[in-house]
Design a protein around this motif. Structure first.
Motif, short mmCIF file in Angstrom:
data_model
loop_
_atom_site.label_atom_id
_atom_site.label_comp_id
_atom_site.label_asym_id
_atom_site.label_seq_id
_atom_site.Cartn_x
_atom_site.Cartn_y
_atom_site.Cartn_z
N UNK A 523 0.79 -1.23 0.00
CA UNK A 523 0.00 0.00 0.00
C UNK A 523 0.82 1.27 0.00
N UNK A 524 2.06 1.21 -0.35
CA UNK A 524 2.92 2.39 -0.47
C UNK A 524 3.98 2.10 -1.51
N UNK A 543 13.20 -6.46 -1.61
CA UNK A 543 12.63 -5.20 -2.02
C UNK A 543 12.88 -4.11 -0.99
N UNK A 544 12.47 -2.88 -1.33
CA UNK A 544 12.70 -1.75 -0.43
C UNK A 544 11.57 -0.75 -0.50
N UNK A 545 11.34 -0.09 0.63
CA UNK A 545 10.32 0.95 0.74
C UNK A 545 10.59 1.74 2.01
N UNK A 546 10.40 3.05 1.91
CA UNK A 546 10.46 3.94 3.08
C UNK A 546 11.70 3.75 3.93
N UNK A 583 7.39 -0.45 8.47
CA UNK A 583 7.33 0.94 8.00
C UNK A 583 6.00 1.59 8.34
N UNK A 584 5.10 0.83 8.95
CA UNK A 584 3.81 1.39 9.34
C UNK A 584 3.99 2.50 10.36
N UNK A 585 3.20 3.53 10.23
CA UNK A 585 3.32 4.66 11.14
C UNK A 585 4.30 5.71 10.69
N UNK A 586 5.02 5.43 9.60
CA UNK A 586 5.93 6.43 9.03
C UNK A 586 5.32 6.96 7.75
#
Length: 650
Positions: A523-524, A543-546, A583-586
């Motif tokens: 979702x991001x 993979x990578x995110x935030x 990464x939730x909350x960021x």
């Protein structure tokens, strides 16, 4: 009359010999005490830790992950020990401590009477000095010979040292459970602070542990520890150590215990930290406190994700890295108790299509663009004809589509065009240390690598082509607070130009949004790549995110096939399960898929690329021979390194 005289003579003789024997016993005891006195070590010798070095490993928020070896804490002098702690201990362990000579005659008589009435050894009579003698010099056996030696040593200790010194030794050496020796170690373990500032309630809990460290330990039963403390406080009032008002003001229910060390999965990480520790300090005596980068909550999420998604009978591993290279989570297997083999660090497995990142990075660097068109058609190199998983060919496709759908024939064509040596050197530049097979099948991941290396390579792409060396230890201090190591900003190296990293990120984003990695979506903005090897023996997603890059591997230790295993399935789901919480909350961050003009042609450091000063590529050893049959055997290669993929998108 004669009978009376004879009886009197007998009693006189008995008394005489009794006095003689008593005198002989006193002389013998005095000699034994004198000998023991002369053999007693110095105070400084007795202060030294007798059972080796302890190491406490903590997460990034201070949570104790694991304590290894005995913990002795900081040595506190008698004057530094809070009076509440001294009073609590004397009350429950030795009320007449200040008055007896090392043994307590009153306590011995009382113990003897109680034991006769209710059973042998129902009550002991050991003084604090006797306990100290036993802890420092004797075993815990209950035979009378050991008890006699304990008495002799206690009397000798009282002759050689002051009461204050004996109490200091005792309070810094008595065992409180959980590997903690001494009140400071116990205070740090159970409350997270020094014993210098123990409250009455906290001191009462510690004093209550001596009789039964495991039964009343806060880490085992917090409520039992609080109930025992209430009893200790009541006894302190009875002994006149504290006033009733002080007792009423003390509430053990208000004591908050420090989080205790976690076991199981985190041991993969802490075992690795211990090997890294040897390279950062040579301190071998003082207790060590090691502050790490691991996030305790994130580690629990990672372990849960691997347990939930790893196919039955298979293993799983996960590594998560922050932008600066900090290791935020590490799972080396599904069950540390059954197998402590760290598959995240040690296992070398074929990465399958996850290796294509190096193929496409070399291609982009050579001038190939994401919009260039290649023909997905039958390809033959020598006696090898690679095939796609579905056995079909899509015809003309863009580089972006080929990467997103993990089309094998196009990856091989591109690798042949840029050169298999160039692809191998690209993998080297990204930190792959195992020998890279330079045969055509290497384009599909025929070489082996560790999950840790592969995750670091993808983290480099996430970081604009700049590698931050992975690390786990941020600070090392001794129990006394002396800093042995504090990590400074780490060195970095530019592996590929930012424009290449941005273009690779575009391709990986396509794989997540339109290709084989759709199950990894959280979702991001997210970029990544799947990998599946021959006959579903290995499944990968990286993979990578935030700001976090995470790699997941699944498979069997015996390298057997796992039915239904594919990088876009269980590994991608485990990735999503962990990352959604990590990464939730960021705030969501946009992926860097474009760069400014002045960064377009940034040149990386030549030596970091594996290039010698004279401009020639560094060579590596010959690749290992294939274990079974010809390296490019047609039957084997028909099945090799392919992953399930959807039909080409129109």
């Amino acid at each position: 009359m004669t009978a009376v005289r004879s009886k009197s003579t007998f009693l006189g003789a008995l008394l005489k010999w009794g006095l003689v024997l008593m005198l002989a016993g006193i002389i013998a005891l005095s000699v034994a005490v004198a000998i023991a006195w002369s053999d007693l070590p110095s105070f400084e010798d007795m202060k030294r830790s007798p059972n080796g070095q302890s190491v406490e490993i903590r997460s990034d928020d201070g949570t104790v992950l694991v304590s290894i070896g005995p913990s002795f804490g900081e040595w506190l002098s008698y004057r530094e020990i809070p009076a509440t702690m001294t009073n609590a201990m004397l009350t429950v362990e030795d009320r007449r401590y200040w008055y007896h000579p090392g043994i307590d005659p009153i306590g011995i008589v009382r113990s003897f009477v109680v034991n006769i009435m209710v059973g042998n050894r129902a009550q002991g009579a050991s003084t604090i000095t006797q306990q100290l003698a036993r802890n420092l010099f004797l075993t815990s056996s209950k035979d009378y010979a050991r008890k006699l030696r304990e008495v002799v040593l206690a009397l000798a200790i009282e002759r050689k040292y002051s009461k204050e010194i004996i109490l200091e030794l005792y309070l810094n050496r008595v065992y409180f459970g959980g590997g903690a020796y001494g009140i400071d170690a116990a205070a740090r373990k159970f409350y997270g602070h020094s014993a210098r500032r123990l409250s009455l309630e906290e001191a009462a809990i510690i004093a209550g542990l001596v009789k039964a460290p495991s039964r009343f330990s806060p880490s085992a039963d917090a409520e039992a520890a609080r109930r025992r403390a209430a009893t200790v406080i009541a006894v302190m009032v009875d002994a006149g150590r504290i006033t009733p008002d002080e007792a009423r003001a003390a509430d053990p229910a208000l004591v908050r215990f420090a989080p205790q060390g976690r076991l199981a999965g985190v041991r993969y990480f802490t075992d690795w930290v211990l090997t890294e520790l040897e390279n950062l300090t040579d301190e071998a005596n003082e207790p060590l406190q090691v502050e790490t980068t691991l996030n305790a909550a994130g580690q629990a999420w990672a372990e849960a994700a691997i347990r939930a998604e790893a196919p039955k009978g298979s293993q799983g591993a996960l590594v998560a890295l922050a932008r600066d290279g900090a290791v935020k989570a590490m799972v080396g297997g599904t069950d540390y108790v059954r197998s402590n083999y760290n598959r995240a660090i040690t296992a070398r497995r074929q990465p399958g299509s996850a290796f294509k990142m190096f193929v496409y990075a070399a291609a982009l660097e050579s001038g190939i663009t994401a919009d260039d068109i290649y023909d997905d058609k039958p390809v033959t190199i020598g006696n090898w004809s690679p095939k796609n998983n579905d056995g079909r060919f899509a015809g003309p496709v863009s580089v972006r589509q080929a990467f997103a759908l993990s089309i094998n024939t196009v990856a091989v064509q591109i690798a042949e065009q840029v050169g298999f040596d160039a692809v191998a050197e690209m993998a080297r530049r990204f930190g792959i240390t195992t020998p890279v097979d330079r045969q055509p099948a290497m384009a599909l991941g025929a070489s082996v690598a560790t999950l840790f290396e592969m995750t670091n390579a993808y983290a480099t792409i996430a970081n604009g082509g700049l590698e931050s060396a992975p690390y786990a230890i941020s600070r090392i201090t001794t129990g006394s607070g002396r800093v042995l190591y504090s990590r400074a900003a780490g060195e970095t190296r530019q592996v590929v130009a930012p424009v290449i990293a941005a273009q690779m990120t575009q391709l990986m984003q396509s794989a997540v949004e339109q290709g084989t990695a759709r199950a990894a979506q959280i979702g991001r903005p997210l970029a990544g790549k799947t990998g599946t090897t021959s006959s579903n023996k290995d499944g990968w997603f990286i993979g990578f995110s935030s700001g976090i890059t995470t790699g997941v591997w699944m498979g069997r230790d015996d390298n057997q096939a796992v039915r239904g295993l594919a990088g876009g399935r269980a590994p991608a789901r485990a990735f999503a399960q962990y990352m959604a919480r990590a990464v939730g909350g960021t705030p969501p961050e946009a992926l860097v898929t474009d760069v400014a003009e002045d960064e377009m042609f940034l040149e990386p450091d030549a030596q970091s690329y594996g290039i010698t000063p004279d401009g020639e590529p560094q060579t590596e050893g010959e690749p290992p021979p294939a274990e079974d049959g010809p390296r490019l055997d047609q039957d084997w290669l028909d099945q090799t390194l392919k992953e399930p993929q959807p039909a080409p998108q129109n």
